[in-house]
Design an enzyme around this catalytic site. Structure first.
Site, PDB file in Angstrom:
ATOM      1  N   THR A  35     -12.065  90.502  -3.513  1.00 38.65           N
ATOM      2  CA  THR A  35     -12.825  89.246  -3.496  1.00 38.65           C
ATOM      3  C   THR A  35     -13.674  89.171  -2.227  1.00 38.65           C
ATOM      4  OG1 THR A  35     -11.076  88.173  -4.740  1.00 38.65           O
ATOM      5  CG2 THR A  35     -12.549  86.723  -3.514  1.00 38.65           C
ATOM      6  N   THR A  39     -18.452  91.651   0.134  1.00 34.72           N
ATOM      7  CA  THR A  39     -18.441  93.123   0.077  1.00 34.72           C
ATOM      8  C   THR A  39     -17.915  93.575  -1.295  1.00 34.72           C
ATOM      9  OG1 THR A  39     -17.849  93.003   2.426  1.00 34.72           O
ATOM     10  CG2 THR A  39     -17.869  95.176   1.426  1.00 34.72           C
ATOM     11  N   GLU A  79      -4.681  89.079  -3.721  1.00 29.86           N
ATOM     12  CA  GLU A  79      -5.088  90.340  -3.080  1.00 29.86           C
ATOM     13  C   GLU A  79      -3.857  91.154  -2.679  1.00 29.86           C
ATOM     14  OE1 GLU A  79      -9.369  88.836  -1.254  1.00 29.86           O
ATOM     15  OE2 GLU A  79      -7.632  88.805   0.034  1.00 29.86           O
ATOM     16  N   LYS A 120     -16.170  94.268  11.499  1.00 28.57           N
ATOM     17  CA  LYS A 120     -14.787  93.866  11.224  1.00 28.57           C
ATOM     18  C   LYS A 120     -13.756  94.682  12.018  1.00 28.57           C
ATOM     19  CE  LYS A 120     -16.281  91.157   7.834  1.00 28.57           C
ATOM     20  NZ  LYS A 120     -15.961  91.282   6.442  1.00 28.57           N
TER      21      LYS A 120
HETATM   22  C1  5RP Z   1     -11.079  87.197   0.634  1.00 27.29           C
HETATM   23  C2  5RP Z   1     -10.975  88.307   1.611  1.00 27.29           C
HETATM   24  C3  5RP Z   1     -12.216  89.109   1.861  1.00 27.29           C
HETATM   25  O1  5RP Z   1     -11.931  90.446   1.678  1.00 27.29           O
HETATM   26  C4  5RP Z   1     -12.658  88.878   3.271  1.00 27.29           C
HETATM   27  O2  5RP Z   1     -12.816  87.484   3.499  1.00 27.29           O
HETATM   28  C5  5RP Z   1     -13.968  89.613   3.578  1.00 27.29           C
HETATM   29  O3  5RP Z   1     -15.033  88.957   2.972  1.00 27.29           O
HETATM   30  P1  5RP Z   1     -16.514  89.523   3.013  1.00 27.29           P
HETATM   31  O4  5RP Z   1     -16.529  90.802   2.253  1.00 27.29           O
HETATM   32  O5  5RP Z   1     -17.313  88.424   2.334  1.00 27.29           O
HETATM   33  O6  5RP Z   1     -16.915  89.696   4.452  1.00 27.29           O
HETATM   34  O7  5RP Z   1      -9.953  88.586   2.187  1.00 27.29           O
HETATM   35  O8  5RP Z   1      -9.887  86.464   0.571  1.00 27.29           O
END
Ligand code: 5RP
Length: 218
Positions: free
Chosen positions: A28, A31, A103, A121
């Site tokens: 989710t 990305t 997840e 990240k």
């Molecule tokens: C959702 C998550 C996502 O993997 C995390 O927030 C990263 O998000 P993005 O890809 O929009 O940076 O843990 O619950």
């Protein structure tokens, strides 16, 4: 390359980990959304997907990609998902999008977990990103007090309800020295549904999007 282009680059690289004829776990976030859009091009090669949120399930179905109930699936070959923070040990903070419980379930059910992140990240130590914890609503204050005792500043994610009907506390100010121990400890607090530390079951492979290409860590 801007951050979104790095996310797209790393999501495209994750398509190499899709095994033909198998069920794929799909995460989710922005990305993971790029991954879903890429998966649409090769959807004929896979048996189906298990989604970690209603939002991802909707996006997958929008592309005509089958979404299966985890209870009807024997094995997921690979889980592809993003993260809010990652270390070089592949310990993660997840749940910025609020989907951490599903997840963690899909990651646990998958043979391999491939995490896809842009380089922003990557951290030396987890905790600058507020740690999401999904809680049963009646236990919100109880859990919050326990986190204050541990040096955290819990903030309720206002107006947010998870796909499971629960609430999220975002814990600021934690310095997570030992992610495995803290995940284990917080898992045992009554009222905690899921802790956003993914260290007991870390990622197996990290694909990191950089301006010089995709770096692979394992
Ligand atoms: C959702 C998550 C996502 O993997 C995390 O927030 C990263 O998000 P993005 O890809 O929009 O940076 O843990 O619950």
């Amino acid at each position: 390359m801007n951050q979104d282009e790095l996310k797209k680059q790393v999501a495209e690289a994750a398509l190499d980990y899709v095994e033909a004829g198998t069920v794929i776990g799909v995460g989710t976030g922005s990305t993971a959304n790029h991954f879903i859009d890429g998966l649409a091009r090769v959807k004929g090669r896979i048996e189906g997907t298990v989604a970690s949120s209603n939002a991802s399930a909707e996006r997958l179905r929008g592309h005509g990609i089958p979404v299966l109930d985890l209870n009807a699936v024997d094995e997921i070959s690979v889980y592809i998902d993003g993260a809010d923070e990652t270390t070089r040990h592949l310990h993660l903070i997840k749940g910025g999008g609020g989907a951490l419980t599903r997840e963690k379930i899909v990651a646990a059910a998958s043979r391999r977990f491939v995490c896809i992140c842009d380089q922003s990240k990557l951290v030396d130590r987890l905790g600058a990103f507020p740690l999401p914890i999904e809680v049963i609503p009646m236990a919100r204050s109880l859990v919050a007090r326990e986190l204050v005792k541990r040096g955290g500043r819990p903030v309720l994610r206002e107006g947010f309800v998870t796909d499971n009907g629960n609430e999220i506390l975002d814990i600021h100010g934690l310095d997570i020295m030992d992610p495995v121990a803290l995940e284990d400890e917080l898992n045992n607090l009554p009222g905690v549904v899921t802790v956003g530390i993914f260290a007991i079951r870390p990622a197996d492979i990290l694909l990191l999007g950089t301006p010089n290409g995709v770096e692979t860590l394992s």
